[in-house]
Enzyme design. Sequence first.
Site, mmCIF file in Angstrom:
data_model
loop_
_atom_site.group_PDB
_atom_site.id
_atom_site.type_symbol
_atom_site.label_atom_id
_atom_site.label_comp_id
_atom_site.label_asym_id
_atom_site.label_seq_id
_atom_site.Cartn_x
_atom_site.Cartn_y
_atom_site.Cartn_z
ATOM 1 N N ASP A 1 0.842 -1.209 0.000
ATOM 2 C CA ASP A 1 0.000 0.000 0.000
ATOM 3 C C ASP A 1 0.873 1.254 0.000
ATOM 4 O O ASP A 1 0.549 2.268 -0.633
ATOM 5 C CB ASP A 1 -0.895 -0.002 1.247
ATOM 6 N N CYS B 1 -2.840 6.422 -1.958
ATOM 7 C CA CYS B 1 -3.598 5.584 -2.873
ATOM 8 C C CYS B 1 -3.658 6.307 -4.206
ATOM 9 O O CYS B 1 -4.038 7.474 -4.256
ATOM 10 C CB CYS B 1 -5.004 5.323 -2.355
#
Length: 312
Positions: free
Chosen positions: A16, A240
């Site tokens: 991530d 993100c």
Amino acid sequence: MSLPQKVTVSEVGPRDGLQIEKTMLPAADKLRLIEALADAGLTRIEATGFVHPKVIPQFADASEVAEALPRRPSVRYAAFIPNRRGAERAVAAGVDDLKCGVAASDTFNRLNVRMDTATGMRSLEEIAEVAAGTPSRVVGVVATAFGCPYEGAVRFEEVDRLFTHLVGLGTDLIYLADTTGMADPSAVKDRVTRLAERHPDTRVGLHLHNTRGLGLANALAGLECGVTDFEGSIGGLGGCPFAPRAVGNICTEDFVHMCHRMGIETGLDLDRLLDAARLAQDLLGRNLPGMVLKAGPADALHDPEGTREKVD
Ligand code: ZN
């Protein structure tokens, strides 16, 4: 307030975290970071993502990284898996946990994995089929579980519908992901408590982002309603690619520091986590947002003679 005695921290920085970084780390550097994380005692590490390199070029080396992971009996390695092809590659590379999920928002799911939520659910069934009969297991994620930057509020019923579907695929741990930092402590308590009541045999984990500075407050709310599975990223790296102005996950070592201060065991060595965070900074060539990394642990004593600079 009853807090758990012990929690399990899953590190997602190498996946991530790195997927948003502009610096493309070579596989050897990713593996150095992963080894430092394992050295700190982490037993859950999300190492990469088996996604198409056109979508996330940072993971073009997914198989290379997965096959060279520093294997230790206590460590389970995970990878993000969007579809059957990704699952086949991950199983072939010996990945322990196939992290797969679906976003509670159609728009977000389309941007993230190029499928609407319904197609995403079918894809999860295919991933579960690939994992069946292999040593790999499926770990579920409901993304945008607290809100979506494109669609706004996400109804609890929709989160529960996806959660229930994931339970049906045989996963015993499902993370609620606050992908774009829209949760607050009340929302965390409300959703976690209701899901835990409805699904007593499934652990509800939390994957939180610190987008609006509420990361640790939300984690504390989770602890207070009995959550024992938390994800974080070392140094707080990440974001993100499909979430406007998102920042990283809650910082692993800041969360661990908080747990230790509160008497909650993590099984992790904070000093070695800080070593790993410093390594991540060196590899990326930028300062990371982790706070304990800057200030040091609260129990570290400072030399009064050494503190001559003005504090404002
Ligand atoms: Zn995330």
